[in-house]
Design a protein around this motif. Structure first.
Motif, PDB file in Angstrom:
ATOM      1  N   GLY A   1       0.835  -1.208   0.000  1.00  0.00           N
ATOM      2  CA  GLY A   1       0.000   0.000   0.000  1.00  0.00           C
ATOM      3  C   GLY A   1       0.864   1.251   0.000  1.00  0.00           C
TER       4      GLY A   1
ATOM      5  N   HIS B   1      -1.819   6.347   1.653  1.00  0.00           N
ATOM      6  CA  HIS B   1      -3.071   5.636   1.936  1.00  0.00           C
ATOM      7  C   HIS B   1      -3.034   5.035   3.339  1.00  0.00           C
TER       8      HIS B   1
ATOM      9  N   LEU C   1      -2.881  -2.389   4.681  1.00  0.00           N
ATOM     10  CA  LEU C   1      -4.160  -2.279   3.971  1.00  0.00           C
ATOM     11  C   LEU C   1      -4.715  -3.670   3.648  1.00  0.00           C
TER      12      LEU C   1
ATOM     13  N   CYS D   1     -12.201  -1.326   1.323  1.00  0.00           N
ATOM     14  CA  CYS D   1     -11.061  -0.647   1.969  1.00  0.00           C
ATOM     15  C   CYS D   1     -11.068  -0.912   3.470  1.00  0.00           C
TER      16      CYS D   1
ATOM     17  N   PRO E   1      -4.827  -0.067  -5.379  1.00  0.00           N
ATOM     18  CA  PRO E   1      -4.672   1.299  -4.830  1.00  0.00           C
ATOM     19  C   PRO E   1      -5.799   2.252  -5.215  1.00  0.00           C
TER      20      PRO E   1
ATOM     21  N   PHE F   1      -8.400   2.916  -2.586  1.00  0.00           N
ATOM     22  CA  PHE F   1      -7.734   3.545  -1.434  1.00  0.00           C
ATOM     23  C   PHE F   1      -7.394   5.007  -1.726  1.00  0.00           C
ATOM     24  N   ALA F   2      -7.142   5.310  -3.008  1.00  0.00           N
ATOM     25  CA  ALA F   2      -6.873   6.719  -3.349  1.00  0.00           C
ATOM     26  C   ALA F   2      -8.138   7.537  -3.078  1.00  0.00           C
TER      27      ALA F   2
ATOM     28  N   ALA G   1      -8.545   7.819   0.690  1.00  0.00           N
ATOM     29  CA  ALA G   1      -7.603   8.795   1.273  1.00  0.00           C
ATOM     30  C   ALA G   1      -8.092  10.222   1.037  1.00  0.00           C
TER      31      ALA G   1
END
Ligand SMILES: Cc1ncc(COP(=O)(O)O)c(C=O)c1O
Length: 451
Positions: free
Chosen positions: A126, A130, A153, A297, A323, A326-327, A330
């Motif tokens: 990860g 994140h 993650l 997530c 990712p 998770f982007a 975040a």
């Protein structure tokens, strides 16, 4: 010559089983009750029940009575997707339609930015950013964590539970759980050959004394606890109970998995148990209940020395969680929008709990004023599976207590779990609650109107 009387009774009961008026699992009247009702003798009714048992339609147990056989899979009635004409009170998810537009925008912003790092392999399962924002999310709801180093993650809390069980227990090991627990834990243990022992609970969750006694009597490899808005009972552990559990964990040097997926619902953050057992505690949070289960997530906070081992395990099994979601997570966390969405969901839960308490006022309900679900104790004439199936026959999906038992041989509590959040609009929820209230009022033992 007319057919013997007992065959007429057989025919009638067969009809009622087929039509669902006698739900699977439900109890039939006693011989004497039915005989009185039908102006016949108990012997004739006994003969009819024997014939029905031979046809495998009912089962009789000495001292307990006769029951309609269960032929359908209960798992059929706990479904993520429901038919258009069904009301789904069986799945625990947020009221997603409230913020679908916000999620669409957040995803398109991320995609429009065209960041290469999101499309390549990433070290440590990860991106640092994140993981750091995962720490911000978990810290906001009561976890002691600063920075990304101890955050790993995962693709949802279910994945987190499964990697922790695989990594920190062996086949044949025993895992302690609440005696009624989230079925996802039971299915992982089942598939991976881990034994599960249920620890008794009260309205503040798992009993520390019972956990301690179990640890003294046998080797327990791990304890898994849902400390807030426990699934299915909605119990939330106050601070003192958390301290007592942490003391047992520390004393027996036991791996603790604290599944805090509903912690965001607490009106004030309650410190995590993991804060008090940092060397043994893994803490799981996820965005599934607050924002979206589809984003997959979750964040695991590990003891200092365990991050590398857990990351290596995830790398070896799935390389890394994607990712991209998770982007988005975040960005939502950094802007504060994630916390606002979570709070909005809590407010919806508060309104819906009020509705449920209004419609189900005659029944004992275990819940919190702001929980997504409630645990309804059924009137004694209803059994949990029978009620679940009777409700399903009326297009309402609920979850029977039998689904949550850590020990499948334990008696099934007379209770069901209702999730109040999966139905989009409140007016449909009211229809479902009204129909449930009507069904609950039916006393199937003494309802002979159909004969
Ligand atoms: C206690 C508990 N843990 C984990 C999960 C699974 O969550 P996720 O969708 O993040 O995998 C659920 C879902 O119902 C749950 O109730």
């Amino acid at each position: 010559m007319s057919a013997p009387k007992y065959l007429a009774i057989v025919k009638k009961i067969e009809e009622f089983i087929r039509s669902g008026q006698f739900a699977e699992g439900s109890q039939l009247p006693t011989h004497r009750e039915l005989a009185q009702q039908m102006g016949t003798t108990a012997i004739t009714v006994a003969k009819a029940y024997k014939a029905l048992a031979e046809k495998k339609l009912i089962e009789s147990f000495v001292g307990r009575g006769s029951f309609v056989c269960n032929h359908s899979q209960l798992s059929d009635v706990i479904r993520a997707e429901s038919l258009e004409q069904e009301y789904n009170l069986s799945i625990l998810q947020p009221c997603i339609y409230q913020h679908t537009e916000q999620l669409n925008q957040a995803f398109s912003q991320i995609l429009n930015r065209g960041n290469d790092a999101l499309y390549g392999y990433v070290e440590h399962t990860g991106l640092t950013r994140h993981r750091a924002l995962g720490a911000v999310w978990a810290h906001h709801y009561g976890l002691d964590v600063s920075g990304h180093e101890q955050i790993v993650l995962a693709c949802g809390a279910q994945h987190a539970l499964s990697v922790l069980i695989q990594c920190y227990t062996q086949p044949g090991d025993t895992i302690a759980v609440e005696d009624l627990t989230y079925p996802g834990i039971l299915s992982i243990a089942n598939m991976l050959g881990r034994n599960v022992v249920g620890i008794p609970m009260d309205q503040q969750g798992m009993l520390p004394q019972s956990l301690n006694e179990l640890c003294q009597s046998m080797r327990i490899a791990m304890v898994i606890i849902v400390p807030s808005y426990q699934n299915p009972t909605a119990a939330t552990m106050p601070m003192e109970r958390r301290q007592q559990i942490a003391a047992v964990v520390n004393e027996h040097q036991l791996w603790l998995v604290e599944d805090d997926i509903y912690g965001f619902l607490n009106p004030q953050p309650i410190p995590a148990i993991t804060n008090l057992a940092p060397d043994f505690g893994f803490h799981i949070t996820s965005l599934s209940k607050a924002i979206s289960p589809g984003m997959r997530c979750a964040f695991i906070k590990t003891p200092v020395q365990e991050s590398e081992r857990l990351s290596a395990f995830i790398r070896a099994t799935i390389w890394l969680p994607s990712p991209l979601p998770f982007a988005v997570a975040a960005t939502l966390i950094q802007s504060g929008e994630a916390f606002r969405i979570a709070e909005q969901q809590r407010e919806i839960a508060i309104r819906r709990q009020c509705l449920a308490r209004e419609w189900l006022a005659d029944y004992q309900l275990l819940s919190q004023p702001d929980s997504y679900h409630l645990w309804l104790i059924l009137p004694e004439e209803w059994q949990a599976d029978a009620f679940t199936l009777a409700a399903k026959n009326r297009g309402i999906l609920v979850s029977s207590a039998s689904y949550f038992k850590a020990d499948p041989r334990a008696p099934t509590p007379n209770a069901i779990r209702l999730s109040l959040m999966a139905i989009n609009d409140e007016s449909s929820l009211i229809v479902a609650l009204r129909q449930l209230a009507e069904l609950l009022k039916r006393d199937i033992r003494f309802d002979y109107t159909y004969f």
